[in-house]
Enzyme design. Structure first.
Site, mmCIF file in Angstrom:
data_model
loop_
_atom_site.group_PDB
_atom_site.id
_atom_site.type_symbol
_atom_site.label_atom_id
_atom_site.label_comp_id
_atom_site.label_asym_id
_atom_site.label_seq_id
_atom_site.Cartn_x
_atom_site.Cartn_y
_atom_site.Cartn_z
ATOM 1 C CG PHE A 146 28.928 116.394 41.294
ATOM 2 C CD1 PHE A 146 29.095 116.197 39.932
ATOM 3 C CD2 PHE A 146 30.041 116.758 42.043
ATOM 4 C CE1 PHE A 146 30.341 116.366 39.318
ATOM 5 C CE2 PHE A 146 31.288 116.932 41.441
ATOM 6 C CZ PHE A 146 31.431 116.736 40.076
ATOM 7 C CG ASP A 201 29.700 113.649 48.717
ATOM 8 O OD1 ASP A 201 30.294 114.590 49.292
ATOM 9 O OD2 ASP A 201 29.814 113.401 47.506
ATOM 10 C CE LYS A 229 32.800 121.202 46.481
ATOM 11 N NZ LYS A 229 33.426 121.822 45.332
#
Ligand code: PLP
Length: 399
Positions: A135, A220, A249
């Site tokens: 993702f 990532d 985040k």
């Protein structure tokens, strides 16, 4: 239904599956709803609140910066941006930083770096290999990079230039590499894909292959970075140095900020190549600087390792008690409990009722990613609430 839920039904785009809870306040690992009910938050705002909700150091930095200077254009230098860049570089294996606003935007920028690097150093190569079950975000480019068809099917045609291979499979990666390949983009641990931890040697072998072929290795770390796996960056847990790392985040301690960190050789942008109006804004950079400094000063990655072990052991004990739990997996404070059946929606609803917020990451798996400030008492309370919620969900399914 509370009046806030009615407003949502009336005015908000129906893009989120929400739990019937209106959150109004947070502190540390706890949040409160509009009725004053307290919950232990093991979702941490989607893996964002690593330093806890409303961390006083972040609150103070935001208040101070908001009253001083929030936004300038990137034609000018600002102090918080450069202080944050310095702190990130001094605490990572990377040399340069670019700030943006989200994880997807950070990954987009990383792919632009890789394509430019491919054009200049690998005969125009532009393809990026990513993993199935990965993702990487919701922009059209990152939907194409994400290796899960259900995130893609409605948004065809996909942006070209991405090739997918099974995760944790080095021969597949080698076989997929062609003259067109410029980079490999991977999560160190697949988060959204259900918390999938690769074999300890996987990333080292990927690194060796990238070196041999002249490919950039992009990690990532939007979900795994900022201490989540028990080290400041996930790559440290696997003994590799990537060429590019993307963050978002938890970077801002609750403020929206993303970052691309790159080795000197991969930082190939020149003025005019890339930009973002809000990227590196003084307000979010001040928040992120305070959050990172807090994370370092309080050794939260070490706490994530210790509390992650405690939580893992407690969940393992539940696995022995309940045959419905088939596996507990993860690293640091990114954990998942895998069930034999698709019961996670029921388990999450029952846990919410018991006072524990969780994420149904798969129909048959729940994800636990609490703040890294978690105490041993909070771990034990979380385990008690999880056991209560699980028992209730199973009882209700049987009746
Ligand atoms: N990359 C990873 C590994 C993620 O887990 C996420 C979000 O869950 C993203 C990228 C996208 O981040 P954002 O929602 O900030 O665009």
């Amino acid at each position: 239904m509370s009046s806030w839920m009615e407003l949502e039904q009336r005015y908000y785009v129906r893009a989120a599956r929400r739990q019937p809870i209106v959150l109004v306040r947070g502190q540390g690992a706890q949040v409160w709803d509009e009725q004053g009910r307290r919950y232990l938050d093991f979702t941490a705002g989607w893996g964002v609140n690593n330093v806890g909700h409303c961390n006083p150091a972040v609150v103070q930095a935001v208040a101070q910066q908001a009253a001083t200077l929030m936004q300038t254009s990137n034609q000018f230098y600002t102090v918080p941006q450069l202080q944050l860049a310095q702190l990130l570089v001094e605490n990572s294996c990377l040399d340069r930083v670019f700030f943006c606003n989200s994880g997807a935007e950070a990954n987009e920028g990383a792919v632009k770096l890789a394509r430019k690097h491919g054009r200049e150093h690998r005969d125009g190569a532009y393809e990026v290999i990513t993993a199935l079950n990965s993702f990487h975000g919701r922009t059209l480019g990152m939907v194409a990079a994400t290796g899960q068809p259900h995130y893609q099917e409605q948004w065809l045609p996909l942006t070209p230039g991405f090739v997918h291979v099974p995760f944790d499979d080095v021969p597949a990666l080698r076989a997929a590499t062609t003259v067109k390949t410029c980079a490999v983009l991977l999560e160190p641990v697949q988060g959204e894909g259900g918390v999938i931890v690769p074999h300890t040697d996987y990333l080292r072998q990927v690194r060796a292959w990238c070196d041999q072929q002249g490919l950039l290795l992009i990690l990532d770390e939007v979900q795994t970075g900022m201490g989540r796996l028990g080290a400041l960056f996930g790559y440290e847990q696997f003994g590799v140095e990537p060429d590019i790392v993307t963050l978002a985040k938890a970077l801002g301690g609750g403020a929206p900020i993303g970052a691309i960190l790159a080795k000197e050789r991969a930082a190939v942008f020149v003025p005019g190549d890339h930009g973002s109006t809000f990227g590196g804004n003084a307000l979010t950079c001040a928040a992120a600087h305070a959050a990172l400094q807090y994370l370092l000063d309080h050794r939260l990655p070490d706490n994530a390792r210790r509390m992650g072990d405690r939580l893992y052991q407690g969940l393992e004990a539940l696995r022995l008690e309940y045959e419905e739990i088939v596996e507990v997996r993860g690293l640091g404070l990114l954990l998942a409990v895998q069930f034999a059946d698709a019961i996670s929606a029921d388990v999450v609803a029952a846990c919410n009722e018991a006072g524990l917020l969780l994420n149904p990451v798969r129909p048959n798996a729940v994800r636990l990613m609490p703040p890294l400030t978690l105490t041993a008492d909070e771990v034990d309370e979380g385990l008690r609430l999880f056991a209560r919620g699980l028992a209730k969900a199973l009882r209700e399914r049987r009746t």
